[in-house]
Design a protein around this motif. Sequence first.
Motif, PDB file in Angstrom:
ATOM      1  N   GLY A  79       0.801  -1.221   0.000  1.00 40.70           N
ATOM      2  CA  GLY A  79       0.000   0.000   0.000  1.00 40.70           C
ATOM      3  C   GLY A  79       0.831   1.266   0.000  1.00 40.70           C
ATOM      4  N   ILE A  80       2.069   1.180   0.503  1.00 37.30           N
ATOM      5  CA  ILE A  80       2.962   2.335   0.510  1.00 37.30           C
ATOM      6  C   ILE A  80       3.192   2.841  -0.912  1.00 37.30           C
ATOM      7  N   ALA A  81       3.301   1.910  -1.872  1.00 41.26           N
ATOM      8  CA  ALA A  81       3.647   2.261  -3.251  1.00 41.26           C
ATOM      9  C   ALA A  81       2.592   3.137  -3.924  1.00 41.26           C
ATOM     10  N   PRO A  82       1.332   2.686  -4.031  1.00 38.44           N
ATOM     11  CA  PRO A  82       0.336   3.561  -4.674  1.00 38.44           C
ATOM     12  C   PRO A  82       0.050   4.831  -3.879  1.00 38.44           C
ATOM     13  N   LEU A  83       0.140   4.746  -2.558  1.00 35.70           N
ATOM     14  CA  LEU A  83      -0.101   5.942  -1.740  1.00 35.70           C
ATOM     15  C   LEU A  83       0.923   7.024  -2.064  1.00 35.70           C
ATOM     16  N   LEU A  84       2.203   6.650  -2.089  1.00 31.98           N
ATOM     17  CA  LEU A  84       3.266   7.605  -2.377  1.00 31.98           C
ATOM     18  C   LEU A  84       3.153   8.141  -3.811  1.00 31.98           C
ATOM     19  N   ALA A  85       2.930   7.226  -4.769  1.00 32.72           N
ATOM     20  CA  ALA A  85       2.809   7.645  -6.167  1.00 32.72           C
ATOM     21  C   ALA A  85       1.611   8.573  -6.365  1.00 32.72           C
ATOM     22  N   GLY A  86       0.500   8.259  -5.689  1.00 33.16           N
ATOM     23  CA  GLY A  86      -0.698   9.091  -5.809  1.00 33.16           C
ATOM     24  C   GLY A  86      -0.476  10.495  -5.273  1.00 33.16           C
ATOM     25  N   ILE A  87       0.253  10.617  -4.154  1.00 29.45           N
ATOM     26  CA  ILE A  87       0.525  11.933  -3.571  1.00 29.45           C
ATOM     27  C   ILE A  87       1.417  12.753  -4.499  1.00 29.45           C
ATOM     28  N   VAL A  88       2.483  12.124  -5.019  1.00 30.82           N
ATOM     29  CA  VAL A  88       3.387  12.825  -5.943  1.00 30.82           C
ATOM     30  C   VAL A  88       2.617  13.288  -7.179  1.00 30.82           C
ATOM     31  N   SER A  89       1.768  12.417  -7.704  1.00 27.10           N
ATOM     32  CA  SER A  89       0.996  12.765  -8.899  1.00 27.10           C
ATOM     33  C   SER A  89       0.010  13.887  -8.621  1.00 27.10           C
ATOM     34  N   LEU A  90      -0.659  13.816  -7.475  1.00 29.80           N
ATOM     35  CA  LEU A  90      -1.666  14.823  -7.129  1.00 29.80           C
ATOM     36  C   LEU A  90      -1.050  16.219  -7.035  1.00 29.80           C
ATOM     37  N   LEU A  91       0.182  16.287  -6.583  1.00 30.84           N
ATOM     38  CA  LEU A  91       0.872  17.570  -6.455  1.00 30.84           C
ATOM     39  C   LEU A  91       1.207  18.179  -7.812  1.00 30.84           C
ATOM     40  N   ASN A  92       1.160  17.363  -8.863  1.00 31.83           N
ATOM     41  CA  ASN A  92       1.518  17.839 -10.200  1.00 31.83           C
ATOM     42  C   ASN A  92       0.341  17.905 -11.171  1.00 31.83           C
ATOM     43  N   VAL A  93      -0.842  17.543 -10.710  1.00 37.39           N
ATOM     44  CA  VAL A  93      -2.016  17.507 -11.587  1.00 37.39           C
ATOM     45  C   VAL A  93      -2.304  18.874 -12.199  1.00 37.39           C
ATOM     46  N   ARG A  94      -2.143  19.931 -11.400  1.00 40.86           N
ATOM     47  CA  ARG A  94      -2.493  21.275 -11.876  1.00 40.86           C
ATOM     48  C   ARG A  94      -1.660  21.711 -13.080  1.00 40.86           C
ATOM     49  N   LYS A  95      -0.518  21.049 -13.321  1.00 42.37           N
ATOM     50  CA  LYS A  95       0.360  21.420 -14.433  1.00 42.37           C
ATOM     51  C   LYS A  95      -0.165  20.932 -15.778  1.00 42.37           C
ATOM     52  N   VAL A  96      -1.129  19.991 -15.754  1.00 38.77           N
ATOM     53  CA  VAL A  96      -1.681  19.452 -17.002  1.00 38.77           C
ATOM     54  C   VAL A  96      -2.615  20.487 -17.613  1.00 38.77           C
ATOM     55  N   ARG A  97      -2.352  20.896 -18.833  1.00 41.13           N
ATOM     56  CA  ARG A  97      -3.103  21.985 -19.449  1.00 41.13           C
ATOM     57  C   ARG A  97      -4.461  21.551 -19.994  1.00 41.13           C
ATOM     58  N   LEU A  98      -4.507  20.399 -20.647  1.00 36.99           N
ATOM     59  CA  LEU A  98      -5.770  19.924 -21.227  1.00 36.99           C
ATOM     60  C   LEU A  98      -6.713  19.485 -20.110  1.00 36.99           C
ATOM     61  N   GLU A  99      -7.898  20.075 -20.069  1.00 39.20           N
ATOM     62  CA  GLU A  99      -8.827  19.838 -18.966  1.00 39.20           C
ATOM     63  C   GLU A  99      -9.187  18.362 -18.802  1.00 39.20           C
ATOM     64  N   SER A 100      -9.495  17.688 -19.898  1.00 35.22           N
ATOM     65  CA  SER A 100      -9.905  16.291 -19.821  1.00 35.22           C
ATOM     66  C   SER A 100      -8.785  15.415 -19.266  1.00 35.22           C
ATOM     67  N   LEU A 101      -7.555  15.662 -19.720  1.00 41.05           N
ATOM     68  CA  LEU A 101      -6.412  14.906 -19.207  1.00 41.05           C
ATOM     69  C   LEU A 101      -6.157  15.231 -17.743  1.00 41.05           C
ATOM     70  N   ARG A 102      -6.353  16.480 -17.370  1.00 43.31           N
ATOM     71  CA  ARG A 102      -6.156  16.874 -15.972  1.00 43.31           C
ATOM     72  C   ARG A 102      -7.165  16.173 -15.062  1.00 43.31           C
ATOM     73  N   ASN A 103      -8.416  16.116 -15.501  1.00 46.43           N
ATOM     74  CA  ASN A 103      -9.435  15.413 -14.721  1.00 46.43           C
ATOM     75  C   ASN A 103      -9.126  13.924 -14.627  1.00 46.43           C
ATOM     76  N   SER A 104      -8.644  13.355 -15.733  1.00 46.17           N
ATOM     77  CA  SER A 104      -8.280  11.942 -15.753  1.00 46.17           C
ATOM     78  C   SER A 104      -7.163  11.656 -14.755  1.00 46.17           C
ATOM     79  N   ALA A 105      -6.109  12.479 -14.793  1.00 42.23           N
ATOM     80  CA  ALA A 105      -4.984  12.303 -13.877  1.00 42.23           C
ATOM     81  C   ALA A 105      -5.423  12.485 -12.427  1.00 42.23           C
ATOM     82  N   LEU A 106      -6.350  13.398 -12.196  1.00 42.68           N
ATOM     83  CA  LEU A 106      -6.841  13.647 -10.839  1.00 42.68           C
ATOM     84  C   LEU A 106      -7.503  12.405 -10.256  1.00 42.68           C
TER      85      LEU A 106
END
Length: 311
Positions: free
Chosen positions: A81-108
């Motif tokens: 569980g440590i693995a997806p939790l850590l990856a999810g937090i790192v990804s969430l911190l970078n979601v706002r950088k995605v310019r295309l709205e649909s891709l940003r929502n998908s990544a979120l």
Amino acid sequence: MRHRWNLYFQRLNFVLSSLLLLFSPILSLTQPIYHMVMAISFLALFPYFVALAYLESVERVKLTYLSPLGLLIVTSPKYFGIAPLLAGIVSLLNVRKVRLESLRNSALLVSLSMILGGSYLLYFYEPSLLFATRFAILYDVLMIYGVSTHSLPNTFGERPNWRLTFLASILLPLSCFFAQILFVSMILYFIGAKYYKLKAFYSKVKKYKGIAKAGNMYLIAGSYTSLLGLITVVSKDITHFLHYLLLGFVAPHIFTHLPLMIPAILRIRAFKGYCLWTFLFLALSTLTWPSWISALLFLGALICLIKSYLI
């Protein structure tokens, strides 16, 4: 050099996932506890390494360096569980950088699925049907919502309805306690991902030629098959509910995207074809469960998938 090691670990994660998928049904006949552990491990590991590559491509942030954490699955799903939790937090911190709205929502949504799934493994893991069901809903189903709401409509030039998919996602935690709510959540997701336009998509694809036509026909067939997830609403008990969810909804989505995802993630050659029999076997496997025939039909779907790569 680091990129090469990341690739090796991604390939190792794929091999481990494949072994878990193959041996889990066999152990169900003799060792039900180990069967449940392996089933949960597959539901955790396979989406993890796929999500790493997907989020890395969407957010342009290096995430596959976390692929070695996939090996935690050999200790216990709990510590994995440590693995997806850590990856999810790192990804969430970078979601706002995605310019295309649909891709940003998908990544979120994919990021949130990893955080929820990882947390649930760490704090509540147990080798039981109830845990496996709730984990699959919070992790696998939510991740599918995030990926497919973007991919299906955009493949055919349509814009998804993310408001409906977000509403469907909000209902998922409640569906862990009330099966009927999952039915409502899936309906909202299917509408949000424009499943009601599958017939129109099919009419458009008929005009295509060659591998483009074959690939898109395969996508449409897989999308139709995933509608079988709705039969979870008629489940007699939690055993039926979990198997209908996995065979009727999760598996069709995995089988649909796998021919495109795996070659890109593992840096191997592309699939040579797309076998539509895959989804016929998968649909029949869902409808004939529980029986040994269902297991054979699922094996047939796997063979068709392998055939698509080899021949």
